[in-house]
Design a protein around this motif. Structure first.
Motif, PDB file in Angstrom:
ATOM      1  N   LEU A  81       0.789  -1.242   0.000  1.00 31.56           N
ATOM      2  CA  LEU A  81       0.000   0.000   0.000  1.00 31.56           C
ATOM      3  C   LEU A  81       0.821   1.293   0.000  1.00 31.56           C
ATOM      4  CD1 LEU A  81      -2.918  -0.718   2.518  1.00 31.56           C
ATOM      5  CD2 LEU A  81      -2.894  -0.930   0.034  1.00 31.56           C
ATOM      6  N   GLY A  82       2.157   1.193  -0.056  1.00 30.78           N
ATOM      7  CA  GLY A  82       2.984   2.386   0.107  1.00 30.78           C
ATOM      8  C   GLY A  82       2.607   3.537  -0.807  1.00 30.78           C
ATOM      9  N   LEU A  83       2.480   3.248  -2.093  1.00 30.97           N
ATOM     10  CA  LEU A  83       2.237   4.358  -3.021  1.00 30.97           C
ATOM     11  C   LEU A  83       0.812   4.916  -2.865  1.00 30.97           C
ATOM     12  CD1 LEU A  83       4.428   5.482  -4.799  1.00 30.97           C
ATOM     13  CD2 LEU A  83       3.334   4.429  -6.768  1.00 30.97           C
ATOM     14  N   VAL A  84      -0.135   4.053  -2.501  1.00 27.20           N
ATOM     15  CA  VAL A  84      -1.504   4.526  -2.249  1.00 27.20           C
ATOM     16  C   VAL A  84      -1.492   5.445  -1.026  1.00 27.20           C
ATOM     17  CG1 VAL A  84      -3.900   3.831  -1.835  1.00 27.20           C
ATOM     18  CG2 VAL A  84      -2.391   2.328  -3.135  1.00 27.20           C
ATOM     19  N   PHE A  85      -0.720   5.055  -0.018  1.00 27.83           N
ATOM     20  CA  PHE A  85      -0.584   5.880   1.188  1.00 27.83           C
ATOM     21  C   PHE A  85       0.022   7.237   0.835  1.00 27.83           C
ATOM     22  CE2 PHE A  85       2.091   7.031   4.944  1.00 27.83           C
ATOM     23  CZ  PHE A  85       1.067   7.298   5.829  1.00 27.83           C
ATOM     24  N   SER A  86       1.078   7.215   0.024  1.00 30.99           N
ATOM     25  CA  SER A  86       1.719   8.467  -0.407  1.00 30.99           C
ATOM     26  C   SER A  86       0.740   9.343  -1.177  1.00 30.99           C
ATOM     27  CB  SER A  86       2.922   8.160  -1.310  1.00 30.99           C
ATOM     28  OG  SER A  86       4.084   8.011  -0.540  1.00 30.99           O
ATOM     29  N   ALA A  87      -0.029   8.715  -2.058  1.00 31.37           N
ATOM     30  CA  ALA A  87      -1.000   9.464  -2.876  1.00 31.37           C
ATOM     31  C   ALA A  87      -2.045  10.122  -1.986  1.00 31.37           C
ATOM     32  CB  ALA A  87      -1.668   8.529  -3.878  1.00 31.37           C
ATOM     33  N   CYS A  88      -2.483   9.394  -0.958  1.00 32.04           N
ATOM     34  CA  CYS A  88      -3.519   9.938  -0.065  1.00 32.04           C
ATOM     35  C   CYS A  88      -2.961  11.059   0.798  1.00 32.04           C
ATOM     36  CB  CYS A  88      -4.101   8.825   0.801  1.00 32.04           C
ATOM     37  SG  CYS A  88      -5.171   7.722  -0.129  1.00 32.04           S
ATOM     38  N   ALA A  89      -1.721  10.911   1.289  1.00 31.89           N
ATOM     39  CA  ALA A  89      -1.113  11.977   2.085  1.00 31.89           C
ATOM     40  C   ALA A  89      -1.001  13.240   1.227  1.00 31.89           C
ATOM     41  CB  ALA A  89       0.258  11.532   2.590  1.00 31.89           C
ATOM     42  N   HIS A  90      -0.547  13.066   0.000  1.00 33.32           N
ATOM     43  CA  HIS A  90      -0.402  14.168  -0.964  1.00 33.32           C
ATOM     44  C   HIS A  90      -1.748  14.865  -1.203  1.00 33.32           C
ATOM     45  CE1 HIS A  90       0.298  15.539  -5.270  1.00 33.32           C
ATOM     46  NE2 HIS A  90      -0.913  15.039  -5.434  1.00 33.32           N
ATOM     47  N   LEU A  91      -2.772  14.056  -1.470  1.00 30.94           N
ATOM     48  CA  LEU A  91      -4.075  14.614  -1.834  1.00 30.94           C
ATOM     49  C   LEU A  91      -4.816  15.184  -0.613  1.00 30.94           C
ATOM     50  CD1 LEU A  91      -6.463  15.027  -3.804  1.00 30.94           C
ATOM     51  CD2 LEU A  91      -7.169  12.667  -3.336  1.00 30.94           C
ATOM     52  N   LEU A  92      -4.939  14.363   0.441  1.00 29.26           N
ATOM     53  CA  LEU A  92      -5.874  14.699   1.518  1.00 29.26           C
ATOM     54  C   LEU A  92      -5.275  15.632   2.563  1.00 29.26           C
ATOM     55  CD1 LEU A  92      -7.111  11.029   1.847  1.00 29.26           C
ATOM     56  CD2 LEU A  92      -8.325  12.892   0.690  1.00 29.26           C
ATOM     57  N   ALA A  93      -3.957  15.527   2.785  1.00 33.07           N
ATOM     58  CA  ALA A  93      -3.341  16.337   3.842  1.00 33.07           C
ATOM     59  C   ALA A  93      -2.527  17.498   3.289  1.00 33.07           C
ATOM     60  CB  ALA A  93      -2.467  15.449   4.729  1.00 33.07           C
ATOM     61  N   CYS A  94      -2.448  17.615   1.946  1.00 36.86           N
ATOM     62  CA  CYS A  94      -1.738  18.766   1.375  1.00 36.86           C
ATOM     63  C   CYS A  94      -2.619  19.490   0.345  1.00 36.86           C
ATOM     64  CB  CYS A  94      -0.417  18.319   0.743  1.00 36.86           C
ATOM     65  SG  CYS A  94       0.503  19.681   0.018  1.00 36.86           S
ATOM     66  N   ALA A  95      -3.039  18.762  -0.711  1.00 41.58           N
ATOM     67  CA  ALA A  95      -3.776  19.449  -1.789  1.00 41.58           C
ATOM     68  C   ALA A  95      -5.178  19.901  -1.343  1.00 41.58           C
ATOM     69  CB  ALA A  95      -3.870  18.538  -3.006  1.00 41.58           C
ATOM     70  N   VAL A  96      -5.889  19.051  -0.600  1.00 42.80           N
ATOM     71  CA  VAL A  96      -7.252  19.422  -0.177  1.00 42.80           C
ATOM     72  C   VAL A  96      -7.247  20.686   0.700  1.00 42.80           C
ATOM     73  CG1 VAL A  96      -9.215  18.690   1.264  1.00 42.80           C
ATOM     74  CG2 VAL A  96      -8.357  17.178  -0.529  1.00 42.80           C
ATOM     75  N   PRO A  97      -6.357  20.787   1.708  1.00 43.95           N
ATOM     76  CA  PRO A  97      -6.329  22.041   2.471  1.00 43.95           C
ATOM     77  C   PRO A  97      -6.047  23.261   1.591  1.00 43.95           C
ATOM     78  CG  PRO A  97      -5.098  20.334   3.625  1.00 43.95           C
ATOM     79  CD  PRO A  97      -5.484  19.754   2.301  1.00 43.95           C
ATOM     80  N   VAL A  98      -5.192  23.103   0.565  1.00 38.42           N
ATOM     81  CA  VAL A  98      -4.937  24.243  -0.334  1.00 38.42           C
ATOM     82  C   VAL A  98      -6.226  24.577  -1.091  1.00 38.42           C
ATOM     83  CG1 VAL A  98      -3.630  25.052  -2.345  1.00 38.42           C
ATOM     84  CG2 VAL A  98      -2.475  23.718  -0.570  1.00 38.42           C
ATOM     85  N   ALA A  99      -6.936  23.540  -1.550  1.00 37.17           N
ATOM     86  CA  ALA A  99      -8.184  23.775  -2.298  1.00 37.17           C
ATOM     87  C   ALA A  99      -9.246  24.419  -1.410  1.00 37.17           C
ATOM     88  CB  ALA A  99      -8.699  22.453  -2.871  1.00 37.17           C
ATOM     89  N   GLU A 100      -9.236  24.077  -0.125  1.00 37.03           N
ATOM     90  CA  GLU A 100     -10.269  24.605   0.773  1.00 37.03           C
ATOM     91  C   GLU A 100      -9.904  25.946   1.400  1.00 37.03           C
ATOM     92  OE1 GLU A 100     -12.682  20.639   2.232  1.00 37.03           O
ATOM     93  OE2 GLU A 100     -11.282  21.540   3.633  1.00 37.03           O
TER      94      GLU A 100
END
Ligand SMILES: Cc1cc2nc3c(=O)[nH]c(=O)nc-3n(C[C@H](O)[C@H](O)[C@H](O)COP(=O)(O)OP(=O)(O)OC[C@H]3O[C@@H](n4cnc5c(N)ncnc54)[C@H](O)[C@@H]3O)c2cc1C
Length: 379
Positions: A81-100
């Motif tokens: 699951l490593g890359l899925v975990f990385s993708a989620c950290a990237h999206l949910l804990a970095c990109a989403v806060p920027v979008a919001e």
């Protein structure tokens, strides 16, 4: 109550499953520090890196429930699951806060590149002295004209070794504690940002992680997210997204564990019958199914509440706790049910357990989730 999926949700889930089966085949055992950039870009082309980002910025514009269903498909199909975990950290804990919470200029500048995977995002809050007690952080951000100057050290940054953008939480007013914390999107390639040696982890091997150090890092004011002092609330919101959607990867992994175990229980003969015909083994499989479905339903409900704009803190903590504890149990079941084979690293049957162990810790430990649940009960 409607438990059916829309055609779009079903199709996206199937596509995610197929993508993961074809592309997420695990790390090179000799080097868990490497990063699979080509696969990362393929995840971006597929849409996973911008799943819940607005279409206007290159995302798919999905809600939390649909995002979770996509992540579940990725977790189900992936060998590790490593890359899925990385993708989620990237999206949910970095990109989403920027979008919001990001300024229009910042969103224009970084969101399309984050959604496509051209740039990699990370979230940096934990420090040596601020783990579970995360808002006791010591990193500071001092105002200097229109800019801020950041100083501090972050201990565990997923994607840190390869990140282009770091969402850094720092204190703009140490006297105000929780209300003195602000969030900044720091260009990770700029002067004053250095990365420590990557850590070797027990699992999630294809997800790189390292400490990050900030020394006199000048950040323009438009890169602050939300208001000064609003960082803690932004972090809580990003954790709601992460606890709800990232953990869908472990739901998918549990579904894969169950498939593996059923196949073995049908094929492996001992005492002149398939081991699945022994009641103790059959009951283990029944319990795996029960844990999977219970955790899955809690996670779907948490996402559903998030999508309705409700304060979903209690449901989200229930889901995070249920999924992570069930995933560890499921990983143990895979090993037990395969006997000696399960313990031989060559088979990769221990991957699930090694990946799942981390889920007890990141995004708030099980003990912290129990505290949040107790608080939700009014204690
Ligand atoms: C794989 C992985 C990826 C990570 N990625 C990131 C990342 O991208 N960005 C980032 O900022 N951080 C990241 N982290 C850090 C993670 O968020 C912290 O490790 C976590 O919050 C726990 O903090 P700690 O390690 O300092 O443990 P501690 O807080 O020291 O906890 C140690 C033990 O004490 C218990 N404990 C602490 N306080 C209490 C309490 N009040 N009541 C009961 N028990 C308590 C904990 O539950 C735990 O069992 C990552 C961690 C891991 C393992």
């Amino acid at each position: 109550m409607d438990f059916s999926w829309t055609d779009e949700q079903s199709t996206l889930h199937e596509q995610a499953l197929e993508f993961a089966r074809a592309r997420l085949r695990g790390r090179d055992d000799d080097d868990d520090r490497s990063f699979a950039r080509a696969t990362w870009r393929a995840l971006g082309d597929f849409g996973a890196l911008g799943a819940c980002l607005p279409r206007a910025h290159g995302g798919l514009g999905l809600d939390a429930l649909t995002t979770a269903r996509v992540v579940e498909g990725l977790g189900h199909g992936a060998r590790e699951l490593g890359l899925v975990f990385s993708a989620c950290a990237h999206l949910l804990a970095c990109a989403v806060p920027v979008a919001e919470h990001g300024s229009a200029q910042l969103q224009r500048e970084v969101l399309p590149a984050l959604a496509s995977g051209e740039q990699i995002g990370a979230n940096a809050i934990t420090e040596a002295g601020a783990g579970s007690d995360v808002f006791s952080l010591r990193t500071t951000a001092r105002r200097d004209g229109d800019d801020y100057v950041l100083d501090g050290a972050k201990s565990y940054v997923t994607n840190g070794p390869v990140a282009d953008q770091l969402l850094v939480y720092a204190s703009t007013n140490p006297a105000h504690g929780y209300l003195g914390i602000s969030a900044f999107l720091v260009d990770a390639r700029q002067a004053g940002v250095t990365r420590g040696e990557p850590f070797h982890k027990t699992g999630l091997g294809s997800s790189p992680i390292c400490p990050v150090y900030l020394r006199d890092v000048r950040v323009p004011g438009y890169r602050r997210l939300g208001a000064e002092g609003g960082g803690a609330a932004i972090f809580q919101r990003s954790m709601a997204w992460e606890r709800a959607c990232l953990f869908a990867a472990f739901v998918g992994a549990m579904a894969r564990d169950l498939e593996l175990c059923l196949e073995h229980a049908r094929g492996r003969q001992q005492f002149r019958k398939p081991i699945g015909r022994h009641q103790a083994v059959a009951h283990r499989l029944a319990d795996m199914k029960l844990r999977l479905e219970g955790a899955r339903l809690l996670l779907y409900r948490a996402c559903w509440r998030l999508d309705r704009g409700e304060l979903a803190a209690l449901d989200i903590s229930l889901a995070k706790l249920a999924v992570s504890e069930a995933a560890v149990q499921s990983g143990l079941d895979v090993i037990r049910l395969h006997g000696g084979l399960g313990y031989m690293s060559e088979t990769g049957l221990d991957n699930g357990l090694r990946d799942a162990l981390g889920s007890l810790i990141f995004s708030g430990t099980s003990e912290i989730q129990r505290d949040l649940i107790a608080r939700g009960l009014g204690l």
